[in-house]
Design a protein around this motif. Structure first.
Motif, short mmCIF file in Angstrom:
data_model
loop_
_atom_site.label_atom_id
_atom_site.label_comp_id
_atom_site.label_asym_id
_atom_site.label_seq_id
_atom_site.Cartn_x
_atom_site.Cartn_y
_atom_site.Cartn_z
N PRO A 187 0.66 -1.14 0.07
CA PRO A 187 0.02 0.12 -0.23
C PRO A 187 0.95 1.32 0.10
O PRO A 187 1.93 1.18 0.44
N ARG A 188 0.17 2.33 -0.73
CA ARG A 188 0.92 3.54 -0.68
C ARG A 188 1.36 4.13 0.90
O ARG A 188 0.14 4.13 1.47
N ALA A 189 2.31 4.54 0.75
CA ALA A 189 2.62 5.32 2.29
C ALA A 189 1.78 6.52 2.35
O ALA A 189 1.63 7.44 1.51
N PRO A 190 1.26 6.78 3.73
CA PRO A 190 0.34 7.85 3.82
C PRO A 190 1.09 9.14 3.63
O PRO A 190 2.38 9.34 3.84
N GLU A 191 0.29 10.22 3.02
CA GLU A 191 1.08 11.40 2.75
C GLU A 191 1.13 12.27 4.18
O GLU A 191 1.65 13.32 3.77
N GLY A 192 0.68 11.99 5.27
CA GLY A 192 0.96 12.96 6.15
C GLY A 192 -0.21 13.83 6.57
O GLY A 192 0.22 14.81 6.73
N ASP A 193 -1.33 13.54 6.26
CA ASP A 193 -2.30 14.70 6.24
C ASP A 193 -2.42 15.15 7.56
O ASP A 193 -2.61 16.44 7.83
N ASP A 194 -2.14 14.34 8.65
CA ASP A 194 -2.34 14.88 10.16
C ASP A 194 -1.19 15.22 10.54
O ASP A 194 -0.36 14.21 11.17
N VAL A 195 -0.59 16.41 10.25
CA VAL A 195 0.63 16.77 10.76
C VAL A 195 0.60 17.49 12.48
O VAL A 195 -0.37 17.80 12.71
N ARG A 196 1.49 16.64 13.15
CA ARG A 196 1.68 16.95 14.41
C ARG A 196 2.14 18.34 14.58
O ARG A 196 3.16 18.81 14.30
N GLY A 197 1.37 19.27 15.17
CA GLY A 197 1.59 20.60 15.39
C GLY A 197 0.34 21.25 15.63
O GLY A 197 -0.83 20.76 15.77
N LEU A 198 0.47 22.78 15.85
CA LEU A 198 -0.75 23.64 16.33
C LEU A 198 -1.02 24.28 15.15
O LEU A 198 -0.20 25.29 14.60
#
Length: 912
Positions: free
Chosen positions: A65-76
């Motif tokens: 499966p394609r790696a997630p693109e990181g829509d949920d970035v850890r930050g404020l």
């Protein structure tokens, strides 16, 4: 290249990944068909079973499966209502770069800023754009420097780099994941094969048969082969895209520099390197330092505390910014910082100077609350549950926990010996009972310490015991609340703030506790909060005597208590005289060496050694006293006793206890410590000493210096204790003024003999505190002022030899033929002849003849060289380091000695 062509190329590379898998599957299918077509069916079935395993792995790698693109970035995520100034800067930079502003602004914990664009249909349809800004950039940069960093990201958006980033990296990421998959399968196959072979070996041993060697190297070969093929395709993708990627980065750098200014941009990149390094150290040494103790800094200080480190190290960081090494700070995303700085500085001057402005952190509204909110988003839940304390308490409590953990080995060792809880009180009681060496034996030691014998083993044990007692004492100070750990914001190590005066008294108390006859009273007084120990006063040198055993009775009792360790470590193999062994009865030329009568001097030395090994210290005292006023002979005899004391000092301890004011015993003690330090340091060529060896070496050398001072106070006008201090000058780094003052004391006492000049020559060589020119001047002056027979004419030859060996480019066949060295060799020949006439058994002539043989050989004076070879007592051996400089510097001393000897004999025979 246009964005459309770049997208097409990225798509082709992604398709090439799948095409490679199809080709590999096709190759396996063809191989299976050929086997079924041309071999027997059972063999074909076995081959199919073998090839089906990698085939399934190839199919699985293609369907990962394609790696997630990181829509949920850890930050404020912050909007323009919460951070209006930061948003205003971002929008202004987007307008200047000619692109639209980001939709989201996210504050992260990374030391970077990046623009991310979520696109569809291979980047042809734009999506939501995010700008990620790291809090460390805000904490460490000015507003002008931050403008360049953000302008660079906006320029990347304007050039379409962010739209195509996911497409360009997708094929590369898929290939990297496939390689990782095959490597993992190969490791699993090797583990299964190893386990299988170990089971078979265990069954064989259980049945009494010899087991085979476990070698699972052949397992997983097919997976490694597939991984190699995909790695080659990954490198091909990198070569195809790297040039265009570099051009895009260079264009973004130039565009950002035009917006922010050339000088400001270069300063920003230098600051970025400083921040990356400093932030990593800050997180490990400060922010997360208390995690093991369950502590965390106050809210907002996990990320914001970096400001304290930057402010405290401002001067050191300023120097670092100006000395950026080539290629430093390389990053897969942003390239080499050095290359980027050079590219920007090559731009024409725009007239805008880097004017200091307010820090970028001032752009945030309600800074501390914002930092705390970012921490809530970026820190793991288990970290957020830790107790928050102020910085001083965090550093103190965390350091206390770390030191307590470091002292566990000592606590376990004390508990194993005493059967108690391993407290410092029990440790001191065990030391008083004579069990300190049992405790040291229970400590974890290095390989070098376990291999040591004699006094060297005792010094390694003393070092471990002292370190353990120091940890226990510091933990006791902290437990009593009389000391606090302090960790400065600078790059200094953590330090324990002890009660007033204790920092000066504690080292001496620890030394007394681990002495040969321990005295724990000073350490107990320091650890008792109700006692106030008197400050330590150093006695004057003129009245100083070494700290000795109280009596011979106490010494014997101490030796009985220490018999456990001494029977283990003081044994040492004694070597017979080299000319008494059968294998040395032959040598070149003609494989024969003339039988030599053992000199009376050597016989006397061996008799004294035998007496000392039996414990008769009076034989050593008489032996040293027989030298009288002959300083050279006294120094030589002291060296004989020092070598024995370095192996086993039982007799020396008794001697010093019986005669505390004996200058000879003090001299032997000082020289023996120097020898022990050298043995602990190690003398193997091309092998650096370990940290433990260096630490023991420095500690023993410091004690040797104190012993030299004590021997000087007792010796009066004897120069030997001052000569013995010269190795301490080399080891402890005396400056030139201190060394000149020490040499002046030797000269005043009339003791600059050959051994003294030899040791001083090492100090003034290039490798220590001087140069070869200074060493040569010292050697020639000593030879010029010397009288015949003192052999100081050897020094110019030795200084020249050191200079010649220091450079691999020097040709000895030309170097030694200079007129100055020819004259020096002639002077040394005359000096040796005078010394031989005065005393044929002078042991110094052996070394002089070796040096002459070496020099005359390279000067093509073969007949004179053969005379020296003939008069040399014994050949050079390879198994032990030679005491004679020329041959011991060669890779094979014995081989080169023999070659020079035989070649000289051949040339002499040809001339005849």
């Amino acid at each position: 290249m246009t964005p459309a062509l770049r997208a097409a190329r990225a798509l082709a590379l992604l398709a090439g990944f799948h095409l490679l898998g199809i080709l590999l599957l096709a190759a396996l299918c063809v191989a299976d068909w050929a086997v079924f077509r041309w071999t027997w069916l059972p063999v074909a079935v076995m081959f199919l079973a073998r090839t089906s395993v990698p085939a399934l792995s190839i199919v699985r790698s293609m369907s990962l499966p394609r790696a997630p693109e990181g829509d949920d970035v850890r930050g404020l995520r912050v909007d323009d209502s919460r951070q209006p100034r930061l948003w205003a800067m971002v929008r202004d930079l987007a307008d200047r770069a000619g692109t639209r502003a980001p939709d989201d602004l996210v504050l992260t914990a990374e030391v970077s800023a990046s623009a991310v664009e979520h696109t569809r249909f291979l980047g042809l349809v734009t999506g939501r754009r995010q700008l990620l800004v790291g809090i460390p950039l805000l904490a460490g940069m000015s507003e002008a420097q931050l403008r360049f960093v953000l302008a660079y990201e906006m320029s990347r958006c304007a050039h379409g780099d962010t739209r195509l980033a996911s497409v360009v990296t997708r094929g590369r990421d898929r290939t990297a994941r496939a390689v990782a998959h095959f490597r993992e399968q190969a490791e699993k196959a090797v583990a299964r094969e190893r386990e299988h072979q170990e089971r078979k070996a265990a069954k064989a041993r259980a049945k009494g048969r010899k087991s085979k060697k476990i070698d699972p190297g052949h397992a997983g070969a097919s997976y490694r082969l597939l991984a190699a093929r995909y790695e080659r395709y990954e490198r091909f993708c990198a070569r195809v895209t790297i040039s265009d990627t570099d051009r895009a980065k260079a264009a973004a750098d130039v565009a950002a520099a035009r917006i922010s200014g050339r000088d400001v941009s270069a300063c920003a990149l230098r600051e970025l390197q400083v921040l990356r390094h400093t932030h990593e150290e800050y997180m490990d040494s400060y922010a997360l330092f208390g995690v093991k103790a369950g502590l965390l800094p106050p809210p907002g200080q996990v990320l914001g505390g970096l400001r304290h480190v930057l402010a405290a190290r401002r001067d050191a960081l300023d120097e670092w910014r100006d000395s950026l090494p080539p290629g430093a700070g390389a990053s897969r995303t942003h390239g080499s910082l050095a290359e980027r700085i050079a590219r920007i500085e090559a731009l024409p001057d725009d007239g805008r100077a880097p004017v200091p402005v307010a820090p970028a952190l001032d752009l945030l509204v309600d800074t501390e609350r914002t930092l705390a909110a970012v921490e809530e988003q970026v820190l793991a839940p288990e970290l957020l549950r830790l107790r928050r304390v102020d910085w001083p308490d965090l550093l103190h409590e965390s350091a206390a926990v770390h030191e307590e953990s470091a002292a566990r080995h000592m606590v376990s060792a004390v508990a194993a010996v005493t059967g108690g809880d391993g407290s410092v009180a029990e440790a001191l009681d065990a030391v008083d009972a004579g069990a300190q060496w049992q405790i040291a034996d229970c400590l974890h030691t290095s390989v070098r310490a376990r291999q040591a014998t004699g006094r060297v083993a005792r010094e390694f044990a003393r070092h471990g015991l002292r370190s353990g007692l120091r940890k226990l004492a510091e933990a006791e100070y902290v437990r009593q609340g009389r000391a606090r750990w302090r960790l400065p914001w600078t790059d200094e190590d953590a330090s324990l703030e002890l009660p007033p005066g204790h920092a000066e008294l504690l080292p001496a108390a620890l030394d007394a506790a681990v002495a040969d006859v321990p005295d724990t009273t000073p350490l107990r007084a320091l650890l008792d909060p109700d006692l106030h120990p008197l400050p330590r006063t150093e006695p004057e040198l003129s009245t100083t005597t070494p700290r000795l055993l109280p009596s011979a009775t106490a010494l014997r009792e101490s030796l009985q208590m220490r018999e456990y360790l001494w029977t283990k470590v003081r044994k040492k193999v004694r070597k017979t005289l080299p000319w008494t062994t059968p294998e040395n009865s032959s040598g070149p030329p003609g494989k024969k060496i003339l039988d030599k009568k053992i000199p009376d001097e050597e016989i006397r030395d061996e008799e004294v050694r035998t007496a000392l090994r039996s414990g008769d210290w009076r034989a050593g005292a008489v032996f040293l006293r027989e030298a009288g006023r002959d300083r050279q002979e006294r120094y030589r005899r002291a060296a004989v006793l020092q070598d024995e004391a370095a192996a086993d000092d039982t007799w020396l301890l008794v001697w010093r206890a019986e005669r505390p004011e004996d200058a000879g015993a003090a001299l032997v003690h000082a020289g023996a410590l120097v020898a022990v330090a050298a043995q602990a340091h190690g003398t193997r060529p091309r092998q650096s000493p370990t940290w433990e060896q260096s630490s023991v070496f420095r500690q023993v050398m410091a004690r040797a210096r104190e012993a030299c001072h004590a021997a000087q106070a007792l010796g009066g006008d004897d120069p030997c204790p001052y000569v013995a201090e010269i190795p301490c000058a080399l080891a402890l780094g005396y400056d030139r003024a201190e060394c000149r003052a020490l040499w002046a004391k030797i000269v005043v006492r009339g003791g600059p003999h050959l051994a003294a000049h030899d040791t001083a020559l090492r100090y003034w060589c290039h490798h220590w505190a001087g140069s070869y020119r200074q060493a040569g001047y010292l050697a020639h002056e000593a030879a010029r002022l010397s009288s015949p027979g003192r052999l100081l004419s050897l020094l110019p030859l030795y200084a020249a030899f050191k200079e010649e060996r220091s450079s691999s480019e020097t040709d000895p066949d030309e170097y030694y033929k200079g007129p100055e060295l020819i004259a020096a060799a002639d002077a040394c020949l005359a000096d040796v002849a005078a010394a031989a006439a005065a005393g044929p058994e002078d042991g110094r002539m052996v070394r002089a003849r070796h040096m002459l043989a070496w020099t005359l050989y390279w000067q093509d004076r073969y007949e004179e060289a053969m005379e020296q070879f003939r008069l040399i007592d014994c050949p050079v051996a390879d198994d032990v380091p030679s005491p004679y400089a020329p041959w011991s510097y060669c890779t094979s001393p014995k081989s080169f000695f023999t070659r020079c000897h035989e070649y000289s004999a051949l040339k002499v025979a040809e001339d005849d």
